[in-house]
Design a protein around this motif. Structure first.
Motif, PDB file in Angstrom:
ATOM      1  N   GLU A  79      94.542  26.123 106.329  1.00 59.44           N
ATOM      2  CA  GLU A  79      93.333  25.450 106.802  1.00 59.44           C
ATOM      3  C   GLU A  79      93.221  25.572 108.316  1.00 59.44           C
ATOM      4  OE1 GLU A  79      90.936  24.248 104.984  1.00 59.44           O
ATOM      5  OE2 GLU A  79      91.992  24.710 103.113  1.00 59.44           O
ATOM      6  N   HIS A  80      94.341  25.394 109.011  1.00 63.50           N
ATOM      7  CA  HIS A  80      94.376  25.544 110.470  1.00 63.50           C
ATOM      8  C   HIS A  80      94.013  26.975 110.869  1.00 63.50           C
ATOM      9  CE1 HIS A  80      96.134  25.862 114.510  1.00 63.50           C
ATOM     10  NE2 HIS A  80      96.815  26.891 114.061  1.00 63.50           N
ATOM     11  N   TRP A  81      94.558  27.950 110.157  1.00 61.81           N
ATOM     12  CA  TRP A  81      94.308  29.367 110.445  1.00 61.81           C
ATOM     13  C   TRP A  81      92.836  29.716 110.245  1.00 61.81           C
ATOM     14  CZ3 TRP A  81      93.769  33.352 106.421  1.00 61.81           C
ATOM     15  CH2 TRP A  81      93.774  34.649 106.935  1.00 61.81           C
ATOM     16  N   LEU A  82      92.242  29.237 109.156  1.00 66.69           N
ATOM     17  CA  LEU A  82      90.826  29.506 108.907  1.00 66.69           C
ATOM     18  C   LEU A  82      89.952  28.914 110.015  1.00 66.69           C
ATOM     19  CD1 LEU A  82      90.506  28.811 105.066  1.00 66.69           C
ATOM     20  CD2 LEU A  82      90.234  31.031 106.189  1.00 66.69           C
ATOM     21  N   ALA A  83      90.248  27.681 110.406  1.00 64.86           N
ATOM     22  CA  ALA A  83      89.401  26.980 111.367  1.00 64.86           C
ATOM     23  C   ALA A  83      89.539  27.509 112.787  1.00 64.86           C
ATOM     24  CB  ALA A  83      89.718  25.478 111.343  1.00 64.86           C
ATOM     25  N   ASN A  84      90.731  27.960 113.156  1.00 62.11           N
ATOM     26  CA  ASN A  84      90.983  28.307 114.554  1.00 62.11           C
ATOM     27  C   ASN A  84      91.128  29.800 114.826  1.00 62.11           C
ATOM     28  OD1 ASN A  84      91.518  25.523 115.946  1.00 62.11           O
ATOM     29  ND2 ASN A  84      92.639  25.434 114.014  1.00 62.11           N
ATOM     30  N   VAL A  85      91.323  30.599 113.791  1.00 58.92           N
ATOM     31  CA  VAL A  85      91.492  32.043 113.981  1.00 58.92           C
ATOM     32  C   VAL A  85      90.397  32.819 113.255  1.00 58.92           C
ATOM     33  CG1 VAL A  85      93.027  34.018 113.698  1.00 58.92           C
ATOM     34  CG2 VAL A  85      93.982  31.777 114.264  1.00 58.92           C
ATOM     35  N   VAL A  86      90.317  32.641 111.955  1.00 59.36           N
ATOM     36  CA  VAL A  86      89.370  33.433 111.156  1.00 59.36           C
ATOM     37  C   VAL A  86      87.933  33.045 111.457  1.00 59.36           C
ATOM     38  CG1 VAL A  86      88.771  34.173 108.816  1.00 59.36           C
ATOM     39  CG2 VAL A  86      91.128  33.590 109.362  1.00 59.36           C
ATOM     40  N   ARG A  87      87.690  31.811 111.827  1.00 57.06           N
ATOM     41  CA  ARG A  87      86.331  31.343 112.102  1.00 57.06           C
ATOM     42  C   ARG A  87      85.654  32.179 113.188  1.00 57.06           C
ATOM     43  NH1 ARG A  87      82.615  28.524 109.473  1.00 57.06           N
ATOM     44  NH2 ARG A  87      84.047  26.833 108.974  1.00 57.06           N
ATOM     45  N   HIS A  88      86.435  32.781 114.073  1.00 53.23           N
ATOM     46  CA  HIS A  88      85.883  33.555 115.183  1.00 53.23           C
ATOM     47  C   HIS A  88      85.682  35.026 114.819  1.00 53.23           C
ATOM     48  CE1 HIS A  88      86.475  30.030 117.636  1.00 53.23           C
ATOM     49  NE2 HIS A  88      87.766  30.009 117.347  1.00 53.23           N
ATOM     50  N   ARG A  89      85.986  35.394 113.589  1.00 54.35           N
ATOM     51  CA  ARG A  89      85.753  36.767 113.152  1.00 54.35           C
ATOM     52  C   ARG A  89      84.367  36.874 112.515  1.00 54.35           C
ATOM     53  NH1 ARG A  89      91.675  38.105 110.359  1.00 54.35           N
ATOM     54  NH2 ARG A  89      92.943  37.499 112.169  1.00 54.35           N
ATOM     55  N   ARG A  90      84.065  38.019 111.918  1.00 55.88           N
ATOM     56  CA  ARG A  90      82.768  38.229 111.304  1.00 55.88           C
ATOM     57  C   ARG A  90      82.520  37.207 110.193  1.00 55.88           C
ATOM     58  NH1 ARG A  90      80.513  43.365 111.043  1.00 55.88           N
ATOM     59  NH2 ARG A  90      80.446  43.188 108.778  1.00 55.88           N
ATOM     60  N   PRO A  91      81.283  36.725 110.053  1.00 57.26           N
ATOM     61  CA  PRO A  91      80.984  35.715 109.022  1.00 57.26           C
ATOM     62  C   PRO A  91      81.383  36.168 107.620  1.00 57.26           C
ATOM     63  CG  PRO A  91      79.150  35.913 110.543  1.00 57.26           C
ATOM     64  CD  PRO A  91      80.114  37.009 110.891  1.00 57.26           C
ATOM     65  N   LYS A  92      81.175  37.434 107.301  1.00 58.75           N
ATOM     66  CA  LYS A  92      81.518  37.929 105.977  1.00 58.75           C
ATOM     67  C   LYS A  92      83.031  37.890 105.773  1.00 58.75           C
ATOM     68  CE  LYS A  92      79.387  39.739 102.329  1.00 58.75           C
ATOM     69  NZ  LYS A  92      78.250  39.062 101.670  1.00 58.75           N
ATOM     70  N   THR A  93      83.780  38.163 106.838  1.00 61.13           N
ATOM     71  CA  THR A  93      85.245  38.092 106.763  1.00 61.13           C
ATOM     72  C   THR A  93      85.692  36.664 106.486  1.00 61.13           C
ATOM     73  OG1 THR A  93      85.480  39.959 108.289  1.00 61.13           O
ATOM     74  CG2 THR A  93      87.391  38.517 108.014  1.00 61.13           C
ATOM     75  N   TYR A  94      85.114  35.719 107.221  1.00 61.75           N
ATOM     76  CA  TYR A  94      85.490  34.314 106.999  1.00 61.75           C
ATOM     77  C   TYR A  94      85.159  33.886 105.577  1.00 61.75           C
ATOM     78  CZ  TYR A  94      85.677  29.269 107.277  1.00 61.75           C
ATOM     79  OH  TYR A  94      85.981  27.959 107.026  1.00 61.75           O
ATOM     80  N   GLN A  95      83.993  34.272 105.093  1.00 64.20           N
ATOM     81  CA  GLN A  95      83.590  33.889 103.743  1.00 64.20           C
ATOM     82  C   GLN A  95      84.584  34.403 102.707  1.00 64.20           C
ATOM     83  OE1 GLN A  95      80.043  35.799 102.099  1.00 64.20           O
ATOM     84  NE2 GLN A  95      79.379  33.841 101.278  1.00 64.20           N
ATOM     85  N   GLY A  96      85.004  35.659 102.851  1.00 66.09           N
ATOM     86  CA  GLY A  96      85.958  36.227 101.903  1.00 66.09           C
ATOM     87  C   GLY A  96      87.321  35.571 101.986  1.00 66.09           C
ATOM     88  N   TYR A  97      87.824  35.353 103.216  1.00 60.77           N
ATOM     89  CA  TYR A  97      89.135  34.748 103.389  1.00 60.77           C
ATOM     90  C   TYR A  97      89.147  33.300 102.898  1.00 60.77           C
ATOM     91  CZ  TYR A  97      90.961  38.621 106.224  1.00 60.77           C
ATOM     92  OH  TYR A  97      91.411  39.846 106.659  1.00 60.77           O
ATOM     93  N   GLU A  98      88.082  32.551 103.224  1.00 61.58           N
ATOM     94  CA  GLU A  98      88.023  31.148 102.817  1.00 61.58           C
ATOM     95  C   GLU A  98      88.021  31.030 101.297  1.00 61.58           C
ATOM     96  OE1 GLU A  98      86.504  27.492 101.382  1.00 61.58           O
ATOM     97  OE2 GLU A  98      85.398  29.378 101.234  1.00 61.58           O
ATOM     98  N   GLY A  99      87.317  31.934 100.625  1.00 62.02           N
ATOM     99  CA  GLY A  99      87.291  31.900  99.170  1.00 62.02           C
ATOM    100  C   GLY A  99      88.659  32.154  98.561  1.00 62.02           C
ATOM    101  N   ARG A 265      73.909  39.114 103.636  1.00 67.89           N
ATOM    102  CA  ARG A 265      73.743  37.741 103.161  1.00 67.89           C
ATOM    103  C   ARG A 265      75.118  37.089 103.148  1.00 67.89           C
ATOM    104  NH1 ARG A 265      70.349  34.291 101.521  1.00 67.89           N
ATOM    105  NH2 ARG A 265      68.585  35.728 101.635  1.00 67.89           N
ATOM    106  N   VAL A 266      75.268  36.038 103.940  1.00 63.70           N
ATOM    107  CA  VAL A 266      76.542  35.344 104.076  1.00 63.70           C
ATOM    108  C   VAL A 266      76.326  33.863 103.793  1.00 63.70           C
ATOM    109  CG1 VAL A 266      78.492  34.824 105.584  1.00 63.70           C
ATOM    110  CG2 VAL A 266      77.262  36.994 105.845  1.00 63.70           C
ATOM    111  N   GLY A 267      77.029  33.366 102.770  1.00 58.48           N
ATOM    112  CA  GLY A 267      76.920  31.950 102.446  1.00 58.48           C
ATOM    113  C   GLY A 267      75.503  31.510 102.133  1.00 58.48           C
ATOM    114  N   GLY A 268      74.745  32.374 101.490  1.00 60.35           N
ATOM    115  CA  GLY A 268      73.376  32.036 101.115  1.00 60.35           C
ATOM    116  C   GLY A 268      72.355  32.272 102.215  1.00 60.35           C
TER     117      GLY A 268
END
Length: 405
Positions: A79-99, A265-268
């Motif tokens: 959760e920390h990694w998603l919020a502080n590292v992945v969040r700053h990458r491409r939106p599509k990347t974050y969407q895939g990683y978060e899922g 299309r990212v997150g709708g």
């Protein structure tokens, strides 16, 4: 502090003592990842083992290897990694990683201690992913109303398992997260790298043959998106690159276009985002057939603007009939009837990109030039996934060898 036998331990060696329940405990102050020192404890069934564990912690600290300042679980760290590292990458990347984190990693490994992750735990987790039916594992059928349950909840397993590609992606997400934990000095090693998963076998030669490519160009001449198919086939552009292309990035006089963004299309939500990789941002010269198709498309768009009751100017080359961005999914309304007319009902739109690569290689274009045109980061990708040699080409090569010998 003296142990039970009265032997004094030197400063910095910590202390080892026995609890009332018989367990031996070692305690010492060691360096943490925040730069401060804190008291840590280890435990074992024997004094010797407790002393060994404690000395290892102290030696690591003396050698500049800190212990984690916090006792992270893997789930909390992800959760920390998603919020502080992945969040700053491409939106599509974050969407895939978060899922992946939410659906697979947290339910399967989230309660494990980050600092004590073991390779066997990783291996067992990926084995379960490979063999467990997802309907059973996730309780999908059990969550349905009783009168709609039809497989696993009734004892008839549907055998729906994850694909090799999905498992590979889950492994990649976990590996990337633990690599970041290593950079933050929260773990000593990335145990995910010690576990191998199967790699998907990509099909090659999925592009159009020369005759089919010519037929596609003819059949699409009256389609309002004819220019889109021309660019896809001649330049190997990705769907998102085509839909994100702006007129300001196209110079029809100089005969070149610049790719700097994509539409996805990212997150709708329909979003303009940067290109897939640094290598995907590129300037491509336009052959005359592409220039003609784009000029005709520009004229058509002007007529659509004049006849529309309301025109929403997006500045994009390929839009719907009122100027708004073209939905990626709506491209099927044009593509599916077109592919049916040319007799290729199973061909994907992305196969036009494969076709471009294969056709360029067929006419002798060097792989590194092909890679630059289509935006591959490495020409080895061009050769390993997209390139193919037909039986005729192989036969010709062997005939030349026969003549030579």
């Amino acid at each position: 502090m003296a142990d039970k036998r009265g032997k004094k331990r030197s400063n910095g060696q910590g202390s080892v003592y026995q609890r009332k329940d018989g367990i031996w405990v070692g305690a010492a102050y060691v360096l943490t990842t925040t730069g401060h020192r804190k008291r840590i404890t280890v435990s074992a069934k024997t004094k010797t083992e407790a002393d060994r564990k404690l000395r290892k912690k102290i030696n690591d600290s003396d050698n500049g290897v800190p212990v984690a300042a916090e006792s992270w679980t893997l789930g909390a760290y992800l959760e920390h990694w998603l919020a502080n590292v992945v969040r700053h990458r491409r939106p599509k990347t974050y969407q895939g990683y978060e899922g992946v984190v939410r659906r697979y990693l947290v339910p399967g490994l989230g309660k494990k201690k980050l600092a004590t992750l073991k390779a066997p735990e990783m291996r067992a987790f990926f084995t379960r992913l490979e063999h467990d039916c997802r309907c059973c594992a996730d309780g999908i059928d059990a969550d349905r109303p009783v009168d709609q349950q039809k497989c696993c909840a009734l004892g008839r397993c549907c055998d729906k398992r994850l694909s090799v590609r999905t498992i590979q992606f889950i492994h990649a997400v976990l590996r990337n997260a633990l690599q970041q934990a290593m950079r933050e000095e929260l773990v000593m090693r990335n145990v995910a790298t010690l576990v191998q998963v199967k790699t998907p076998k990509y099909r090659v030669n999925r592009g159009l043959e020369l005759a089919d490519a010519r037929k596609l160009l003819r059949e699409s001449e009256d389609d309002r998106l004819h220019a889109l198919y021309v660019l896809a086939l001649y330049l190997g552009l990705r769907r998102a690159e085509l839909l994100g292309l702006r007129w300001e990035d196209v110079d029809l006089n100089e005969g070149a276009l610049e790719l700097v963004q994509t539409l996805q299309r990212v997150g709708g939500e329909l979003m303009v985002v940067p290109t897939k990789t640094a290598g995907s941002t590129r300037t491509i010269p336009l052959p005359s057939v592409c220039i003609r198709a784009l000029r005709a498309h520009q004229d058509r768009q002007i007529r659509e603007r004049e006849s529309a009751e309301v025109w929403k100017d997006s500045g994009l080359v390929f839009t719907n009939t009122i100027g708004r961005p073209l939905e990626p999914g709506n491209l099927r309304r044009s593509w599916h009837p077109l592919r049916d007319r040319i007799g290729l009902p199973e061909t994907r739109f992305h196969d036009l990109r494969h076709s471009c690569v294969s056709l360029l290689l067929d006419v002798g274009v060097p792989p590194h030039i092909v890679a630059r045109i289509v935006g591959h980061s490495d020409s080895r990708i061009t050769m390993s996934i997209y390139a193919h040699a037909s039986l005729d080409e192989q036969r010709e090569a062997l005939d030349r060898l026969e003549d030579h010998l």
